[in-house]
Scaffold this active site. Structure first.
Site, mmCIF file in Angstrom:
data_model
loop_
_atom_site.group_PDB
_atom_site.id
_atom_site.type_symbol
_atom_site.label_atom_id
_atom_site.label_comp_id
_atom_site.label_asym_id
_atom_site.label_seq_id
_atom_site.Cartn_x
_atom_site.Cartn_y
_atom_site.Cartn_z
ATOM 1 N N ASN A 128 1.209 4.915 1.867
ATOM 2 C CA ASN A 128 0.784 6.001 2.844
ATOM 3 C C ASN A 128 0.972 7.106 2.421
ATOM 4 O O ASN A 128 2.291 7.517 2.185
ATOM 5 C CB ASN A 128 1.372 5.599 4.245
ATOM 6 C CG ASN A 128 1.038 4.273 4.647
ATOM 7 O OD1 ASN A 128 -0.106 3.782 4.420
ATOM 8 N ND2 ASN A 128 1.745 3.635 5.366
ATOM 9 N N GLU A 187 0.736 -1.135 0.012
ATOM 10 C CA GLU A 187 -0.163 0.100 0.052
ATOM 11 C C GLU A 187 0.923 1.269 -0.125
ATOM 12 O O GLU A 187 2.068 1.124 0.223
ATOM 13 C CB GLU A 187 -0.969 -0.011 1.167
ATOM 14 C CG GLU A 187 -0.114 0.036 2.640
ATOM 15 C CD GLU A 187 -0.779 0.513 3.610
ATOM 16 O OE1 GLU A 187 -1.716 1.239 3.627
ATOM 17 O OE2 GLU A 187 -0.514 0.335 4.823
HETATM 18 P P1 ADP Z 1 -1.802 -1.401 7.413
HETATM 19 O O1 ADP Z 1 -2.709 -0.311 6.688
HETATM 20 O O2 ADP Z 1 -2.695 -1.842 8.631
HETATM 21 O O3 ADP Z 1 -0.552 -0.739 7.504
HETATM 22 P P2 ADP Z 1 -0.759 -3.246 5.603
HETATM 23 O O4 ADP Z 1 -1.339 -3.681 4.300
HETATM 24 O O5 ADP Z 1 0.091 -2.459 5.398
HETATM 25 O O6 ADP Z 1 -1.805 -2.621 6.214
HETATM 26 O O7 ADP Z 1 -0.230 -4.419 6.214
HETATM 27 C C1 ADP Z 1 0.240 -4.508 7.796
HETATM 28 C C2 ADP Z 1 1.258 -5.567 8.029
HETATM 29 O O8 ADP Z 1 0.865 -6.672 7.794
HETATM 30 C C3 ADP Z 1 2.357 -5.348 6.900
HETATM 31 O O9 ADP Z 1 3.441 -4.658 7.560
HETATM 32 C C4 ADP Z 1 2.974 -6.903 7.144
HETATM 33 O O10 ADP Z 1 3.673 -6.990 8.060
HETATM 34 C C5 ADP Z 1 1.667 -7.535 7.085
HETATM 35 N N1 ADP Z 1 1.348 -7.932 5.927
HETATM 36 C C6 ADP Z 1 0.281 -7.267 4.896
HETATM 37 N N2 ADP Z 1 -0.043 -7.798 3.764
HETATM 38 C C7 ADP Z 1 0.442 -9.260 3.920
HETATM 39 C C8 ADP Z 1 0.854 -10.267 3.161
HETATM 40 N N3 ADP Z 1 0.241 -10.426 1.753
HETATM 41 N N4 ADP Z 1 1.695 -11.256 3.333
HETATM 42 C C9 ADP Z 1 2.350 -11.244 4.703
HETATM 43 N N5 ADP Z 1 2.173 -10.214 5.308
HETATM 44 C C10 ADP Z 1 1.323 -9.257 4.980
HETATM 45 P P1 ADP Z 2 2.952 3.840 10.128
HETATM 46 O O1 ADP Z 2 3.074 2.948 8.868
HETATM 47 O O2 ADP Z 2 3.436 4.989 9.510
HETATM 48 O O3 ADP Z 2 4.002 3.080 11.192
HETATM 49 P P2 ADP Z 2 0.657 3.142 11.396
HETATM 50 O O4 ADP Z 2 -0.050 2.159 10.359
HETATM 51 O O5 ADP Z 2 1.152 2.571 12.416
HETATM 52 O O6 ADP Z 2 1.865 3.969 10.654
HETATM 53 O O7 ADP Z 2 -0.477 4.269 11.581
HETATM 54 C C1 ADP Z 2 0.025 5.494 11.784
HETATM 55 C C2 ADP Z 2 -1.006 6.474 12.638
HETATM 56 O O8 ADP Z 2 -2.052 6.657 12.147
HETATM 57 C C3 ADP Z 2 -1.097 5.846 13.833
HETATM 58 O O9 ADP Z 2 -1.255 6.557 15.122
HETATM 59 C C4 ADP Z 2 -2.208 4.878 13.734
HETATM 60 O O10 ADP Z 2 -2.967 4.758 14.712
HETATM 61 C C5 ADP Z 2 -3.039 5.830 12.571
HETATM 62 N N1 ADP Z 2 -3.708 5.289 11.597
HETATM 63 C C6 ADP Z 2 -3.387 4.628 10.711
HETATM 64 N N2 ADP Z 2 -4.446 4.264 9.746
HETATM 65 C C7 ADP Z 2 -5.495 4.647 10.191
HETATM 66 C C8 ADP Z 2 -6.832 4.766 10.096
HETATM 67 N N3 ADP Z 2 -7.367 4.247 8.823
HETATM 68 N N4 ADP Z 2 -7.646 5.166 10.855
HETATM 69 C C9 ADP Z 2 -7.277 5.704 12.015
HETATM 70 N N5 ADP Z 2 -6.144 5.848 12.327
HETATM 71 C C10 ADP Z 2 -5.066 5.375 11.488
HETATM 72 MG MG MG Z 3 0.862 -0.505 6.495
#
Ligand code: ADP
Ligand code: ADP
Ligand code: MG
Length: 666
Positions: free
Chosen positions: A290, A288
């Site tokens: 950000n 994804e």
């Molecule tokens: P978020 O929006 O919550 O950050 P991500 O799609 O970035 O969601 O996924 C969060 C974490 O989950 C990633 O940092 C990775 O560790 C794990 N992850 C996500 N997708 C996969 C996948 N297809 N296979 C293995 N691990 C995954």
């Molecule tokens: P990073 O990938 O930068 O470490 P995180 O996935 O841990 O980021 O999220 C960064 C910040 O944004 C955190 O404070 C998390 O709680 C907040 N956050 C991320 N995605 C969402 C969402 N969809 N809704 C609300 N808060 C979010």
């Molecule tokens: Mg992520």
């Protein structure tokens, strides 16, 4: 350039943005909720505007209030930080309509990347490698099973609108999909108001590697290399580093090129992050993007020398990037540890409260390594239940990875927190693990290395020496004071023989003072430890010194006949005894520990929401005793055995501290 910027955020990121604005000569405004009225960010900003009650949906998430605050203060631009409104295209558009510059990418780029399904389709069209899977909406559990079976197990069920590790499930078999699909859908609906779900291949034992990109409004996009964020707990990052120990120059260049291509395809014009999941064979797949500043951006700043917040402000003001890809190089290695208010010894349960003590390592060059500590709190501040339980982001930089690990370990030694529980001992444990040192990372690291949770690590030999030397030195100071020497370090007794007992291990020591140096002889081991540079006063919670030339700091507290000392992930009760009392101790029958098996105690401070058993009631193992709310989470406390409840220690509505008795078995 802007003359005044409003920061629509709180905590450490608000403080961090203020620092850059100050350096650039830009005035700052912060908005704040009730809970943050006395925050560090409010005290540092030039102006502060109150925007309402503590819950974010009544303050930090209310676009109208933020825009009104801009008009009221004359701020020309808004920096959203991360979380809150940072990835909200609607807010970015509202800002533009109101004549306020949104310091972030254009709203179309946020829209294109804001949704996981859409962004993956987009990335696939732009020639980026994406995780194999069904990138489209899924109607029901039966449909989900069909797709999972097409892709082949294991698969990951994901909420398209997910973020922050929420709305994700791994499925290893049909049953996991049947159960997981509705669960993820419900979670997504609740957390994001959007229940679109998709399924992709689960990459086994993967690593999380992401590329920092930066674009301007004139079509230039560059990348600032990668960060590896594989040390995660429940898909939430805990330790990050830059660069990644996995990548070689070729893979790095390939990932960088894909990230830049994706950013260019959406006309990206700010700082952003393209996340990939990488397999151990270095194959990598887009996860994804950000479209905001990332929590762990400091490690990139440390290895590139680029201030990302400054660049975001400059490109938002229309400036061109003044450097090119070829001007950038990786300098050294940086690690970030997220210091969370949680109790690692109790399954990482959230642990809130007032920071009754908060000592942080000095920032800057520490000789061999550099420290940066991004924090939004001071001693005396409260870690509130309303927001993220993050206390600080502690970073260490050094010319190479072993140096950065050693620097982080030292910086963690110098961090002292009292009040809420905190994960410092856990972070120190990771720094001490040979596997972390070898760079064999994976997102399963924590699960693999701590399968039964965290209960500290056994001491390495040098750690036992540090604990012994600290105890001996403190004992001398206290003994000198007792003799009326005023607590200084020149006691009348120049030579002493003691017995140090640490967790049942007995070591005889002979201590000789030589100027400011203590020579601690261990006759049975045939060694002499040299303790120098002692920095401690009675009552101080940290003991610093140099043992055989190596600097250290231990966390110390007095206890009967000795001390409780924590060094890295080792916590020990240490007795310093005269040989005579040591012999006496040995002959005493060991004291039976108090019987706590009949007690149900609160694992954390919180509010008793309900008491679900009554006095005299017969309960079964696993039955709910009560529910405690802490950090906005309801924690169910269950009976660990069968039995009759003799008495209750709390009732619904009570506030309880950690270890307070909730119920007693007969
Ligand atoms: P978020 O929006 O919550 O950050 P991500 O799609 O970035 O969601 O996924 C969060 C974490 O989950 C990633 O940092 C990775 O560790 C794990 N992850 C996500 N997708 C996969 C996948 N297809 N296979 C293995 N691990 C995954
Ligand atoms: P990073 O990938 O930068 O470490 P995180 O996935 O841990 O980021 O999220 C960064 C910040 O944004 C955190 O404070 C998390 O709680 C907040 N956050 C991320 N995605 C969402 C969402 N969809 N809704 C609300 N808060 C979010
Ligand atoms: Mg992520």
């Amino acid at each position: 350039m802007f003359s005044k910027i409003l920061i629509a955020n709180r905590g450490e990121i608000a403080v961090r943005i203020i620092k850059t604005c100050r350096r650039m000569g830009i005035a700052t405004v912060v908005v704040y909720s009730e809970a943050d009225a006395d925050s560090l960010a409010v005290s540092m900003a030039d102006e502060a505007v109150f925007i309402g009650p503590s819950p974010a949906n009544q303050s930090y998430l209310v676009a109208d209030k933020i825009i009104a605050a801009c008009h009221e203060t004359g701020a020309q631009a808004v920096h959203p930080g991360f979380g809150f409104l940072s990835e909200n295209a609607g807010f970015a558009r509202r800002c533009a309509e109101a004549g306020v510059v949104f310091i972030g990418p254009n709203p179309d780029a946020i829209d294109a990347m804001g949704d996981k399904i859409q962004s993956k389709l987009f990335a696939a069209r732009a020639g980026i490698s994406i995780v194999p899977g069904h990138i489209g909406e899924i109607d029901d559990a039966a449909h989900a099973v069909r797709i999972a079976e097409e892709i082949g197990y294991p698969v990951m069920i994901k909420a398209s609108a997910g973020g922050g590790g929420k709305g994700i499930r791994v499925a290893w078999a049909r049953q996991d999909v049947e159960e997981g699909f509705p669960a993820v859908r419900a979670e997504a609906k609740g957390a994001f108001g959007d229940d679109r779900i998709f399924i992709e291949k689960f990459i086994v034992d993967p690593r999380h590697i992401e590329i920092q990109v930066l674009g301007d409004k004139h079509g230039h996009v560059i990348h600032l290399f990668e960060r590896e964020c594989s040390i995660q707990r429940r898909n939430q990052k805990v330790i990050e580093e830059a660069p990644s120990p996995l990548l070689d120059a070729e893979t790095r260049a390939a990932m960088g090129a894909q990230a830049v291509a994706l950013a260019k395809a959406v006309n990206y014009d700010s700082a952003g992050t393209v996340e990939f999941v990488a397999a151990q064979d270095k194959s990598f797949y887009f996860l994804e993007m950000n479209t905001r500043l990332q929590v762990e951006h400091p490690v990139t700043e440390l290895i590139t020398g680029v201030d990302l917040v400054e660049q975001m402000i400059r490109v938002a003001a229309g400036e061109r990037l003044t450097f090119d890809q070829s001007d950038l190089a990786i300098d050294g290695w940086a690690i970030e540890s997220r210091i969370y208010a949680e109790d690692p010894y109790r399954k990482f349960l959230p642990s809130i409260g007032r920071l009754s003590r908060y000592l942080t390592p000095a920032e800057g060059d520490r000789g061999g390594y550099r420290v940066r500590n991004d924090t939004g709190v001071r001693e005396g501040d409260e870690i509130s239940t309303f927001y993220d339980p993050m206390i600080a982001k502690l970073c260490a930089w050094a010319p190479d990875r072993p140096g950065a690990i050693a620097g982080m370990a030292r910086a963690l030694e110098d961090l002292h927190i009292e009040g809420p529980g905190h994960n410092t001992p856990f972070l120190a444990a990771v720094m001490d693990q040979p596997r972390y040192g070898s760079g064999q990372l994976s997102t399963n690291y924590i699960k693999d290395e701590f399968p039964d949770g965290f209960s500290g690590l056994p001491p390495q030999p040098w750690q036992s020496d540090v604990i012994l030397a600290s105890a001996v030195a403190m004992h001398r100071v206290l003994a000198a004071r007792a003799l009326g020497a005023g607590g200084d370090l020149s006691p009348k007794v120049k030579r002493n023989t003691w017995v140090v007992v640490a967790e049942g291990r007995r070591r005889d020591v002979e201590v000789t003072e030589n100027g400011s140096v203590l020579a601690i002889a261990l006759p049975t081991e045939g060694r002499i430890l040299r303790l120098d540079e002692i920095d401690w006063r009675p009552g101080a919670p940290l003991f610093s010194g140099q043992l055989d030339g190596r600097d250290f700091t231990a966390t110390v507290a007095p206890a009967a006949e000795g001390f409780t000392i924590r060094f890295h992930a080792v916590r020990q009760r240490v007795l310093v005894l005269t040989p005579m009392s040591a012999d006496l101790h040995q002959r005493l029958p060991p004291k039976a520990p108090p019987d706590t098996s009949r007690l149900v105690v609160s694992p954390m401070p919180g509010l008793v929401v309900s008491m679900d058993v009554a006095e005299g009631e017969e309960v079964k193992e696993g039955q709910v005793i009560c529910v405690i709310e802490a950090m906005k989470m309801q924690n169910i406390i269950r009976a660990e055995r069968d039995g009759r409840i003799e008495s209750l220690g709390a009732k619904a509505g009570d506030s309880v501290a950690a270890d307070d008795v909730l119920a007693r078995f007969a």
